[in-house]
Design a protein around this motif. Structure first.
Motif, PDB file in Angstrom:
ATOM      1  N   TYR A  70     -62.736   1.783  29.460  1.00 22.38           N
ATOM      2  CA  TYR A  70     -61.784   0.839  28.886  1.00 22.38           C
ATOM      3  C   TYR A  70     -62.378   0.165  27.656  1.00 22.38           C
ATOM      4  N   ALA A  71     -63.704  -0.116  27.737  1.00 19.57           N
ATOM      5  CA  ALA A  71     -64.374  -0.704  26.579  1.00 19.57           C
ATOM      6  C   ALA A  71     -64.264   0.256  25.397  1.00 19.57           C
ATOM      7  N   PHE A  72     -64.463   1.545  25.682  1.00 20.96           N
ATOM      8  CA  PHE A  72     -64.376   2.561  24.623  1.00 20.96           C
ATOM      9  C   PHE A  72     -62.981   2.572  24.004  1.00 20.96           C
ATOM     10  N   VAL A  73     -61.969   2.557  24.881  1.00 24.10           N
ATOM     11  CA  VAL A  73     -60.589   2.624  24.398  1.00 24.10           C
ATOM     12  C   VAL A  73     -60.299   1.464  23.457  1.00 24.10           C
ATOM     13  N   PHE A  74     -60.776   0.256  23.806  1.00 24.00           N
ATOM     14  CA  PHE A  74     -60.411  -0.896  22.983  1.00 24.00           C
ATOM     15  C   PHE A  74     -61.348  -1.110  21.807  1.00 24.00           C
ATOM     16  N   ILE A  80     -56.062   5.730  19.782  1.00 24.58           N
ATOM     17  CA  ILE A  80     -55.326   5.369  20.993  1.00 24.58           C
ATOM     18  C   ILE A  80     -54.467   4.136  20.747  1.00 24.58           C
ATOM     19  N   LEU A  81     -55.039   3.149  20.036  1.00 26.53           N
ATOM     20  CA  LEU A  81     -54.262   1.942  19.781  1.00 26.53           C
ATOM     21  C   LEU A  81     -53.083   2.227  18.857  1.00 26.53           C
ATOM     22  N   ARG A  82     -53.302   3.121  17.872  1.00 27.82           N
ATOM     23  CA  ARG A  82     -52.191   3.461  16.985  1.00 27.82           C
ATOM     24  C   ARG A  82     -51.085   4.153  17.776  1.00 27.82           C
ATOM     25  N   SER A  83     -51.493   5.059  18.686  1.00 28.38           N
ATOM     26  CA  SER A  83     -50.497   5.750  19.515  1.00 28.38           C
ATOM     27  C   SER A  83     -49.727   4.765  20.381  1.00 28.38           C
ATOM     28  N   LEU A  84     -50.463   3.794  20.887  1.00 26.78           N
ATOM     29  CA  LEU A  84     -49.808   2.762  21.694  1.00 26.78           C
ATOM     30  C   LEU A  84     -48.751   2.065  20.853  1.00 26.78           C
ATOM     31  N   LYS A 233     -51.084  11.146  13.224  1.00 26.70           N
ATOM     32  CA  LYS A 233     -50.890   9.691  13.075  1.00 26.70           C
ATOM     33  C   LYS A 233     -49.580   9.231  13.709  1.00 26.70           C
ATOM     34  N   LEU A 234     -48.661  10.168  13.948  1.00 38.11           N
ATOM     35  CA  LEU A 234     -47.369   9.797  14.523  1.00 38.11           C
ATOM     36  C   LEU A 234     -47.284  10.100  16.025  1.00 38.11           C
ATOM     37  N   PHE A 235     -48.434  10.436  16.629  1.00 36.98           N
ATOM     38  CA  PHE A 235     -48.419  10.742  18.057  1.00 36.98           C
ATOM     39  C   PHE A 235     -48.150   9.495  18.887  1.00 36.98           C
ATOM     40  N   SER A 236     -47.245   9.630  19.868  1.00 34.99           N
ATOM     41  CA  SER A 236     -47.107   8.552  20.838  1.00 34.99           C
ATOM     42  C   SER A 236     -48.212   8.726  21.876  1.00 34.99           C
ATOM     43  N   LEU A 237     -48.321   7.752  22.751  1.00 32.93           N
ATOM     44  CA  LEU A 237     -49.384   7.795  23.746  1.00 32.93           C
ATOM     45  C   LEU A 237     -49.284   9.049  24.621  1.00 32.93           C
ATOM     46  N   GLN A 238     -48.070   9.366  25.039  1.00 28.95           N
ATOM     47  CA  GLN A 238     -47.863  10.565  25.860  1.00 28.95           C
ATOM     48  C   GLN A 238     -48.266  11.813  25.092  1.00 28.95           C
TER      49      GLN A 238
END
Lengths: 307, 319
Positions: A70-74, A80-84, A233-238
């Protein structure tokens, strides 16, 4: 007195023997566990340390816990944040647009006195039994509307469904009496005013239901991305989750890709981080859905009324 | 004169301001329907065309300027050895899903309704409904956590027990069971809730009367609950049968990680076939022949199913 008698009677009706009840309960506990265990398992993997995964594989009780994923993700996961962000944007925009288009059409179809009612009913009904299929939709969307690699490719194709329109029609028919509409018209209100100031404010539960259907649909969609989006760059999280999985498979199936692929792999999220992404997708659903379950079910039952 | 007009009103009403306003309200959604539903329907003609893309021109121009190819695309499809496999898989899996799904969810709905504790029943429902809200991408991660070649739980357990690990994603024979299991895992809770909501709508006086007549619980289920569920069951049946030529794309594609290679025979369906063709360089005409067939077959089956139901029991038909 009679009430007590009723209660006694009705409780007597619903009673099954304690033994049967126990057997049923055991069956349902098992089924509920089957439904929920994969989520728990993924969560445990996401809080296992990378070293533990590497040596022992995925375990229900890892040798070592860590929140590194989780630390890595944030910390480093800008992708990942852009996808979010894309997921949230698509869900919000799509739901808003979808609710608007669906209620508009539902309202028009609910007006019996409307001259073109039959025509628009066919417009909504025909797509329920016949459709153009994947290829021609793809060709139309890419070559006619040029949606490829735009965010609209994720939003527009999903925003109306005939099922939802029929739910709206049924709701308006039974909850907005003709007399109300007629008296508003006598007072000089146009249909726009009636729709905006009377019909919509009276149908908040309906809008909640439609919005809920759409929100879950958009949040969980990965198929539109895999068809129309090539720009990462336009990927959603899924879509990102899907993409990562696919690349790992490619790597596994083509060992000959060798060093460059290996380097590429090193930049990708590690096992734990991937599972953390899956958990991030699930959390909003898991948190909201117990509250909305009621609306969801009422929507399903309304839709079951003859169209 | 005026009276005549009024009596004629019922047959042919004049266009009013009201109609204009409603038409304006209907326009945005109608535009959407034209673009995203009716234009693709028109696009189905490319199955009969030698579809060519001319640079800088739009889709409609391309369709009119491509040559007719007759049924060549269909011949191509029929000759391909994959057609039989994808057709068989699509239909057989769907039939299994319909039958098993229905029996299981109706059975469970009746059982959960009989539970003594309503609070427990609510908890079970909530938990069992949950998988319905997961996307197939996430479900594929779940499955991978169990089946992964190196780290999956099953193989870890096999290795710890001193056995050879199994390459699940290459073993064709296990996939029919896995796919059926995963389908039921995701949809049973949802279907159960639909049936449950109609069970709770059944008039309780029917049960009271049955108790007076000395019916036990099993007889009540047999002679009251099931007959009352008939119309919902038939409606769900028509809806599902209408989709018998469509497969749940995510189920087949995501879980099997592409439905390709050594598990093609047991996992490929029309939709995965078309999608894979779209990603590769297969000519678009041939795959559009497959989707054309799918659209027409779907339309025919849904009308047919509805027609049969109407013959048997006119009230239960949905169209």
């Amino acid at each position: 007195m009679s009430k007590r008698k009723d209660e006694a009677l009705s409780s007597n009706l619903n009673i099954i023997s304690r033994k049967t009840d126990l057997v049923f309960n055991i069956i349902f506990v098992i089924l509920a566990l089957i439904c929920i265990i994969p989520v728990v398992f993924i969560f445990i993997i996401s809080i296992s340390s990378e070293a533990s995964i590497k040596t022992y594989g995925y375990l229900f009780w890892p040798k070592e816990f860590s929140i590194d994923s989780y630390a890595f993700v944030f910390r480093e996961g800008t992708t990942i944040l852009r996808s979010l962000g894309i997921s949230v944007l698509v869900t919000v925009l799509g739901t808003a647009l979808g609710v608007m288009l669906t209620t508009l059409m539902g309202y028009v179809l609910s007006r019996r006195e409307y001259k073109l009612n039959g025509f628009f009913t066919m417009v909504v009904f025909i797509p329920m039994i016949f459709n153009g299929g994947m290829i021609s939709s793809y060709v139309v969307n890419t070559q006619f509307m040029h949606l490829k690699d735009t965010i609209w490719a994720l939003i527009l194709p999903l925003c109306v469904s005939s099922f939802n329109v029929v739910i709206c029609k049924t709701f308006f028919r039974s909850n907005i009496p003709d007399s109300v509409v007629e008296s508003a018209q006598i007072d000089g209100a146009s249909q726009f005013i009636i729709f905006g100031k009377i019909a919509l404010p009276l149908s908040k539960p309906l809008m909640a239901t439609i919005a809920l259907f759409l929100t879950f649909g958009y949040w969980n969609d990965w198929f539109q991305s895999s068809l129309y989006i090539t720009n990462t760059k336009l990927f959603s999280l899924q879509a990102l989750l899907d993409h990562v999985q696919r690349n790992i498979e490619m790597m596994a199936n083509n060992p000959s890709l060798g060093v460059t692929m290996q380097q590429y792999m090193n930049t990708m999220p590690k096992e734990g981080a991937r599972m953390a992404m899956a958990i991030i997708i699930i959390i909003p659903i898991a948190c909201t859905y117990p509250f909305f379950q009621k609306y969801f079910i009422s929507g399903l039952t309304v839709g079951a009324v003859k169209g | 004169m005026k009276e005549k007009k009024l009596s004629g009103k019922k047959l042919k009403r004049r266009w009013t301001k009201n109609d204009t306003e409603l038409t304006i309200l209907a326009i945005p959604t109608t535009v959407w329907y034209v673009l995203f539903c009716f234009l693709p329907m028109f696009g189905l003609v490319i199955a009969f065309k030698n579809y060519k893309v001319t640079g800088g021109e739009n889709f409609i121009y391309n369709v009119f300027h491509s040559d007719w190819s007759g049924v060549k695309n269909f011949e191509f499809l029929i000759k391909s050895k994959d057609l039989y496999i994808i057709l068989r898989n699509t239909i057989v899996y769907n039939l299994i899903f319909i039958v098993l799904g229905m029996v299981l969810s109706v059975g469970l709905a009746i059982m959960i309704d009989l539970l003594r504790s309503k609070r427990k029943s609510k908890v079970y429902q909530t938990l069992m409904f949950f998988p319905y809200f997961m996307s197939w991408v996430v479900a594929a991660y779940f499955l991978d956590a169990f089946l992964n070649q190196d780290k999956g739980l099953l193989n870890v357990m096999l290795r710890n027990g001193g056995n050879e690990p199994v390459q699940w994603y290459m073993k064709a024979s296990v996939w029919p069971f896995l796919l059926v299991f995963m389908y039921l895992w995701k949809s049973t809770g949802y279907n159960m809730v639909i049936y449950l909501s109609s069970i709770s709508g059944i008039d309780t006086t029917l049960y009271e009367a049955a108790v007076m007549d000395g019916a036990n619980k099993r007889q009540q289920v047999r002679y009251i609950t099931l007959p009352c569920l008939k119309s919902v069951i038939i409606m769900m049946f028509i809806l599902n049968v209408g989709k018998v030529f469509y497969s749940d794309f995510g189920l087949f594609y995501q879980l099997s990680q592409g439905a390709k290679g050594s598990i093609f025979n047991t996992t490929a369906t029309i939709d995965t076939f078309v999608f894979n063709a779209l990603q590769s360089s297969t000519p678009i005409g041939m795959t559009s022949a497959a989707t054309f067939f799918q659209s027409v077959a779907c339309c025919i089956t849904i009308l047919l199913a509805n027609w049969i139901v109407r013959k048997l029991d006119a009230d239960s038909a949905i169209i």
